[in-house]
Design a protein around this motif. Sequence first.
Motif, PDB file in Angstrom:
ATOM      1  N   UNK A 232       0.815  -1.202   0.000  1.00  0.00           N
ATOM      2  CA  UNK A 232       0.000   0.000   0.000  1.00  0.00           C
ATOM      3  C   UNK A 232       0.848   1.250   0.000  1.00  0.00           C
ATOM      4  N   UNK A 233       1.864   1.222   0.834  1.00  0.00           N
ATOM      5  CA  UNK A 233       2.694   2.428   0.940  1.00  0.00           C
ATOM      6  C   UNK A 233       3.438   2.671  -0.360  1.00  0.00           C
ATOM      7  N   UNK A 234       3.934   1.588  -0.957  1.00  0.00           N
ATOM      8  CA  UNK A 234       4.638   1.743  -2.243  1.00  0.00           C
ATOM      9  C   UNK A 234       3.682   2.367  -3.240  1.00  0.00           C
ATOM     10  N   UNK A 235       2.475   1.804  -3.275  1.00  0.00           N
ATOM     11  CA  UNK A 235       1.497   2.288  -4.257  1.00  0.00           C
ATOM     12  C   UNK A 235       1.289   3.773  -4.056  1.00  0.00           C
ATOM     13  N   UNK A 236       1.262   4.200  -2.796  1.00  0.00           N
ATOM     14  CA  UNK A 236       1.045   5.621  -2.530  1.00  0.00           C
ATOM     15  C   UNK A 236       2.074   6.453  -3.278  1.00  0.00           C
ATOM     16  N   UNK A 237       3.323   5.978  -3.243  1.00  0.00           N
ATOM     17  CA  UNK A 237       4.362   6.738  -3.966  1.00  0.00           C
ATOM     18  C   UNK A 237       4.016   6.820  -5.442  1.00  0.00           C
ATOM     19  N   UNK A 238       3.667   5.684  -6.001  1.00  0.00           N
ATOM     20  CA  UNK A 238       3.323   5.675  -7.432  1.00  0.00           C
ATOM     21  C   UNK A 238       2.202   6.669  -7.716  1.00  0.00           C
ATOM     22  N   UNK A 239       1.205   6.652  -6.819  1.00  0.00           N
ATOM     23  CA  UNK A 239       0.069   7.548  -7.032  1.00  0.00           C
ATOM     24  C   UNK A 239       0.547   8.989  -7.084  1.00  0.00           C
ATOM     25  N   UNK A 240       1.444   9.322  -6.160  1.00  0.00           N
ATOM     26  CA  UNK A 240       1.935  10.699  -6.146  1.00  0.00           C
ATOM     27  C   UNK A 240       2.581  11.034  -7.477  1.00  0.00           C
ATOM     28  N   UNK A 241       3.402  10.111  -7.953  1.00  0.00           N
ATOM     29  CA  UNK A 241       4.083  10.359  -9.229  1.00  0.00           C
ATOM     30  C   UNK A 241       3.047  10.616 -10.313  1.00  0.00           C
ATOM     31  N   UNK A 242       2.067   9.719 -10.360  1.00  0.00           N
ATOM     32  CA  UNK A 242       1.042   9.864 -11.390  1.00  0.00           C
ATOM     33  C   UNK A 242       0.348  11.195 -11.249  1.00  0.00           C
ATOM     34  N   UNK A 243       0.015  11.537 -10.007  1.00  0.00           N
ATOM     35  CA  UNK A 243      -0.674  12.801  -9.777  1.00  0.00           C
ATOM     36  C   UNK A 243       0.181  13.937 -10.317  1.00  0.00           C
ATOM     37  N   UNK A 244       1.454  13.867 -10.034  1.00  0.00           N
ATOM     38  CA  UNK A 244       2.345  14.919 -10.518  1.00  0.00           C
ATOM     39  C   UNK A 244       2.258  15.003 -12.036  1.00  0.00           C
ATOM     40  N   UNK A 245       2.317  13.828 -12.693  1.00  0.00           N
ATOM     41  CA  UNK A 245       2.261  13.805 -14.152  1.00  0.00           C
ATOM     42  C   UNK A 245       0.956  14.433 -14.616  1.00  0.00           C
ATOM     43  N   UNK A 246      -0.104  14.068 -13.932  1.00  0.00           N
ATOM     44  CA  UNK A 246      -1.406  14.624 -14.318  1.00  0.00           C
ATOM     45  C   UNK A 246      -1.376  16.136 -14.221  1.00  0.00           C
ATOM     46  N   UNK A 247      -0.751  16.625 -13.131  1.00  0.00           N
ATOM     47  CA  UNK A 247      -0.689  18.073 -12.956  1.00  0.00           C
ATOM     48  C   UNK A 247      -0.037  18.705 -14.180  1.00  0.00           C
ATOM     49  N   UNK A 248       1.078  18.117 -14.587  1.00  0.00           N
ATOM     50  CA  UNK A 248       1.799  18.673 -15.731  1.00  0.00           C
ATOM     51  C   UNK A 248       0.857  18.808 -16.915  1.00  0.00           C
TER      52      UNK A 248
END
Lengths: 552, 99, 627, 550
Positions: B57-73
């Motif tokens: 779960x915690x690992x996934x959280x990191x991935x989610x953040x990355x994705x969110x960042x990409x989405x922001x871009x």
Amino acid sequence: MSFPLLTVVAVVPAAGAIATAALPAAKRTAAKWLALLFSLATFALALVVAFRFDPGSKSPYQFTESHAWISDFGVRYELGVDGIAVALIALTTLLIPFIILAGWHDADPLEEATPNRRWRPTQGFFALILAVEAMVVISFEATDVFVFYIFFEAMLIPMYFLIGGFGDRAGGDGEDEAASRRSYAAVKFLLYNLVGGLIMLAAVIGLYAVTADQLGTGTFSLQQIVEARAAGKLDIGTGTERLLFLGFFFAFAVKAPLWPLHTWLPNAMGESTAPVAVLITAVVDKVGTFAMLRFCLQLFPQASSWATPAILVLALISVLYGALLAVAQRDIKRLIAYASISHFGFIILGIFAMTSQGQGGATLYMVNHGISTAALMLVAGFLISRRGSRLIADYGGVQKVAPILAGTFLIGGLATLSLPGLAPFISEFLVLVGTFSRYPVIGIIATLGIVLAALYVLVLYQRTMTGPVKSEVTGMPDLRVRELVVVAPLIALLLFLGVYPKPLTDLVNPAVDHTLSVVDKKDPKPTVQVDAVPGGGRHGHAVRDQDVEAAK
Amino acid sequence: MNPVNYLYLAALLFTIGAAGVLIRRNAIVVFMCIELMLNACNLAFVTFSRMHGNLDGQIIAFFTMVVAAAEVVVGLAIIVSIFRTRHTASVDDASLMKL
Amino acid sequence: MENLIALLVAAPLVGAALLLCGGKRLDRTGHLIGTLFSVASFALGAALFADMLGKGAGDRTLHQQLFTWIPVGGFRADVAFQLDQLSMTFVLLITGVGSLIHIYSIGYMAHDERRRRFFGYLNLFLAAMLLLVLADNYLLLYAGWEGVGLASYLLIGFWQHKPSAATAAKKAFLVNRVGDMGLSIAIMLMFTTFGTFAFAPVFAATDRTGQGTLTALGLLLLLAACGKSAQVPLQSWLGDAMEGPTPVSALIHAATMVTAGVYLITRSGAIFNAAPTAQLAVVVVGAVTLLFGAIVGCAKDDIKKALAGSTMSQIGYMILAAGLGPIGYAFAIMHLVTHGFFKAGLFLGAGSVMHGMNDEVDMRRYGGLRKYMPVTFVTFGLGYLAIIGFPGLSGFFSKDKIIEAAFARGGTEGWILGGAALLGAAITAFYMTRVMLMTFFGEKRWDPAEVHPHESPKVMTIPMIVLAIGSVFAGGLFSINEVFVKWLEPVTSFAHGHSPVSATTVTAATMVVLVIGVGIAWGMYGRRPVPALAPRGSLLTRAARRDLLQDDFNHVVFVRGGEQVTGTLVQLDRSLVDGAVTGTAASMGGLSGLLRQLQTGFVRSYAVQMLGGAAVLVAATLLMRGV
Amino acid sequence: MSSVASVHSLWTVAAGAPGKIPAPHIEYTELSPTLIVLGAAVIGILIEALVPRRNRYYSQLLLSLVALAAAFAAVIGLAAGGFGSSKAHIAAMGAIAVDGPALFLQGTILLVSLIAVFTFAERRLDPAAHGNRVDSFAAQPAAVPGGPAEQAAVKAGFTTTEVFPILLFAVGGMLIFPAANDLLTLFIALEVFSLPLYILCALARRQRLLSQEAAVKYFLLGAFSSAFLLFGVALLYGYAGTVGYAGIAQVVSDGAKQIDPALAGTMGNDALLLIGAALVLMGLLFKVGAVPFHMWTPDVYQGAPTPVTGFMAAATKVAAFGALLRLLYVVLPGMRWDWRPVMWGVAIITMLGGAIVAITQTDIKRLLAYSSIAHAGFILAGVIATSEDGVSSVLFYLGAYSFVTLGAFAVVTLVRDAGGEATTLSKWAGLGRRSPLVAAVFAVFLLAFAGIPLTSGFAGKFAVFKAAAQSGAGWLVVVGVLSSAIAAFFYIRVIVLMFFNEPKADGPTVAVPSPLTTTAIAIGVTATLVLGLAPQYFLDLAGHAGVFVR
């Protein structure tokens, strides 16, 4: 393996269609001749089939071909013809050349309307006709339900373009108006038949599911299914069988057309040119009635007899309804269309009377109606092309100025009202007898049809051909050579088959017997036993035939 | 403290985010609400991860953040270009295509 | 010899084919060709007759099997002919009178540019009629039956440019079709009952057949006969049929075709004998018609229509006789033959008169013509005497016998029928005298300036003379020790009726009514001048002029009613049947337009719907588990 | 996505014996298709950065084509190597499945993308601006439409060659999507191919307002739905304690294993499963454009540059359905009885909804969008079959459908007037008279959409319905048949318009395309007819590819 005759019969017109379509815009006349040539070649091949066909043979289907096609769907490319199919193929291939000849000038582009060099209506017209022929022939030959279905459906597309793309120059209210009415008719035609076809598709899939479920591997092969059923290996549940039957029948009833699914026919026949109208009613619609005989009855015997009463009533309604509406029409083509509806009522009546007379008569009816309607409609077309109007009221006294045209028209009409001596009489009488012998009341009511037929035909003839000569009609030329070439053979055929239908009946009888045996129905026996009487002896023997019949 | 509460919190945040998406007009705000939903998911992940006692779960959280960042871009790029064209960031103004 | 039977039919058929397909090149010789073929057929008939006389009464029936026409399952119809005494009688009548009328037409149609086609049609008619009487099974008979219908249609409407003619032709065909329905249903019933519809086996099986079936068969055949023989209630077409050229009226609508009904009933004697109910219906129809026709005949001023009425009534006599069974068949046929002679003669006479009077048909515009066309006058007169049954002439013998037979039926029925027949005889005397007087006697009611009455050419008068001779002597010859009855007996079977009143009484009575009828007519049209314009006349007269309102009835009930029905159906077809489908399509469009509204173009509304969808999805999934 | 598992194992190992850390094991050959494409994408970016502007177009085009072709070759190689059947297995430490469906779908996607590249690269349709050829993408997407910056860019003959690497990234994501074997990979793949698509949507040269609007709509809704998907993933993780498909499936079928008592006490853990599953499903249904998650489809299809629309319509559907299949067949077979009825409902309203709303459309691109929705419904009917037949029929349908779609949109790019593509239906009147060939080709595609026999559309429809019927979903078939009857109505309307209506005076002209588009269309037509006349070979392919590795 032997020479794939049946495939060739279908491939030749297809090839013709492609070849014709490929011709450049300038080569209009060439296209016509090419199309004619191919259609004649097809007819020749059909004759080969007809003459090499052996009515006596044990096997129900001949010239059979069978190749794997789509094994995932249990589909095999299976062809085979019985007497009925042979007769109808012969009819189709016979009519096409006449249709092409009659439509010789129907698709000549109007001078101003040639937007670009790729626009080749003439080539398209004849190519489409040939395409239709190919598909019709295949669907007569197919003994695999799926193969049949595919061409049964695909046939709609070229027909659709023929109806919507080409119409009479008869523009009383302008070309645009006519065009919009045409496309309406075309869309109506397509939607009716497409809906019918799609509902049938559901049934086809259902059939596959059932066979796959019970025989292990799903199959569409008519013979295989019939045999499996006979061997008791296949037992479609009553409910399912009825649903499937209805699915199939609906599609065929639309195509036929059976009341109340008929309303597309008057539009389609009214708006399209006479040859195309003939193509619709004399050729394409026959696939529907043919399919009832071959698929509905043989695939779902129990359901067929279950539905028989309802269908007979609908057919009866068609007979009278079509005739009555024909009486009321003001438009020559629509009148003929409604007359056809009445005739299709008779055909369906004969098919579901489940007697050898009824079904034999129905088959003859398909052929004879094809010829007689062709004769009547094509002459009507010639008439219309002269005056540029489809309204009966616009004519009068034509008989005086164009006696041959009027004469041929009258003969066509007399055939339509099934006068003895002309082919349709035989089929109509057989259908009536066949119906009467099992359902007397329906038989009697249906007989009213012959009076009504006389009414609409004679009224049509009187209003158009007799009486004082209308001013617009004066100077109307009589039939030209090309037109005579079209009509004369048809009339000759009507007379011949009216006097000596034996070749046809010999062809058809075994097939009908086979169908009846599959449906497991017997002709009702005569109630009074007639003993051989000197002079009438041969009739006594005829009765013995019937016992043999009944014993089957 | 019962970790389930975190789940409730996550669900709450997610709902708030979704509501925000439905209510707010400004594209940026709508976008932020979506980010909020993603973070709610993250919270849920982490909580579950804790419950199950494994790190996925915690690992996934990191991935989610990355994705969110990409989405922001990507998201900001689109929104900004629209803003420059229309001089408004209201999502309701972008309704030329309908029916 | 039997192989020649087909030629009887073939000869005129070939003629017809030649003339109708021959095209213009035959225009000048067409009439001769036609006549030739019909005469050939007559000659052949005569030869066969001679051959038949050479044989014993038992084995006079000849059979010719050509080929199997329709073999389907147990259904088998043959093209096969049966020539026995009955058919032979008809063959001679048809070809004989037919040939005479061909010859007559050469003169009558001399100036018609479509003469070739006319003769073609006449030949076609002969062929069909011969087929009708020679067929050995009902289906082939039906073919001939419809064939003569066609021929009569073509000939009535021969002058198609006249709308009245076209309409009359159509009417004739349609009314006949109604009758044909009866015949075709009868054939179906035979097939389902006996498995065949050939004469011999069917008749042989009647004794084993249920009464109901036989009655049904009888009534159906009667319906057919009514149509073809213009009997009440299907008589309405005959009057209008007079629109056709007069030779046609003579041949088809007097001598031959209209008698087909009598042939049918006589031929089916075996069935009728076994079905008393049907027989009763037949005699009723006959009696009613003979009065009906006679009454109509009295009121008509159109000479041909008057004669048509008389034809109707005379055939009524024949049907009546035929309905009486074995005691009547022979007399029915005998009257049929004699009637063939004198009625044909009368029509030809009428034609000759019209020929001389610029095709004027209104007898009120005739008068005193005897001086101008003597031959016509004499032949017509002889025909007249024959038909009213003047002693010694044909009509006297044949009609007298029928009246006797009618009485001989016995019981009240006998009295009623006999009375009707007598009354008929009186009326016949009346209207025929009326015709005679109005045409040939009295002062001229025509304008000598424009009309120049003159005798017709030989080619027309000779046939009239021949027919006149026939109408004088035929009856007598037939009656010499019942030669005619004996001749027919093997086919129709004959039984002497036992009349409650003696033959002499009947004859006397006939004479009396005859005198009365003639007397009244003389009183009304002989002594005082005939008004050139028809007086209003009594109610009955006016009704009779309108065929006793029968046409009006048909018009109101069938024509108007039919138009109503078809009109409504057209509406229904458009609104209901078609509407259902187009309605569905339209509603689809409407639904589509409605659903489109969901696509507002606002992202947030999309989001809302997605959220809703998600909620539903979740809820549904939970529901499935019942959580 | 090896890292999850690896780190996880690291953690557990750490808890046990400290010491050696096993390096994650990646099967590069099995993953080669994806790796090639993504690699090429990266190189493409470098090209943008390093290669002079005038050479970029050709080098990018070449690169993309080569990369996709190579990837496709790799897929073929793998399939030939038996990875589709016997040697099928889970690769990349449980993150990616290499099996029949995956390879088949990857193959399809790659072919479709290959053709899409052709249409992307088309530069003959728009009239040359300032003497240099232009494609259908904005010269300077960042510039304000019609603003001086854009003018300058056009004058300078800029072209957005970035589309090629962006496309490749999207393709990369799509390749992973149907092969993803754990929920995280699924999510990542989803984003990897969605984000590039958002951008591509915004790049239209003409009607940029619509294009940008399409992009923002697509983006917001896409992000919204992926948030739901992610939450669903979270719940499933919470339910099963793992995101690996196999793991979840095991838990689903064996029922709940030991789970935190608190958790168990508070909510029946089935609820976690059901809600989670529903939300994940929703995320995927959004991508396939099923009602009621279809709202974005018409707007985006209409606004996006037509080549992009074609690519999206074809490839996205393939990928998304692939993922949907794997999820339903591998993860959730245990709860089939829960989701089947729901999917029934979705399938029915999707078929009917798409068909009905399409009737009254007036824009050809929107029309095709709705038709694609209806088709999604048909495919769902096959998905629901939950049988090997079902899988293979869906695979076949996807293959057939994607080619037809690409072809159809390619044709749409040809019909142009002053304002660029003339997508308003009324402008298509009489096209059959103007240029019969193009009209005829389009008619073929329409007939295929309508499922007329002898076209691939019919074969596909038959396969799908057959599977459905055999799985006892007879009534679904009837509904499907009826809705395809409704659908037939509007396809025919277009044909009528093209052939039976008189051409308008100011009607659009048909641009003469370069060989690129021509090839694309030609391939589309060929595929349509071949799959219609002799579908057996491809049915076999799909049939052999019908088994998921677990």
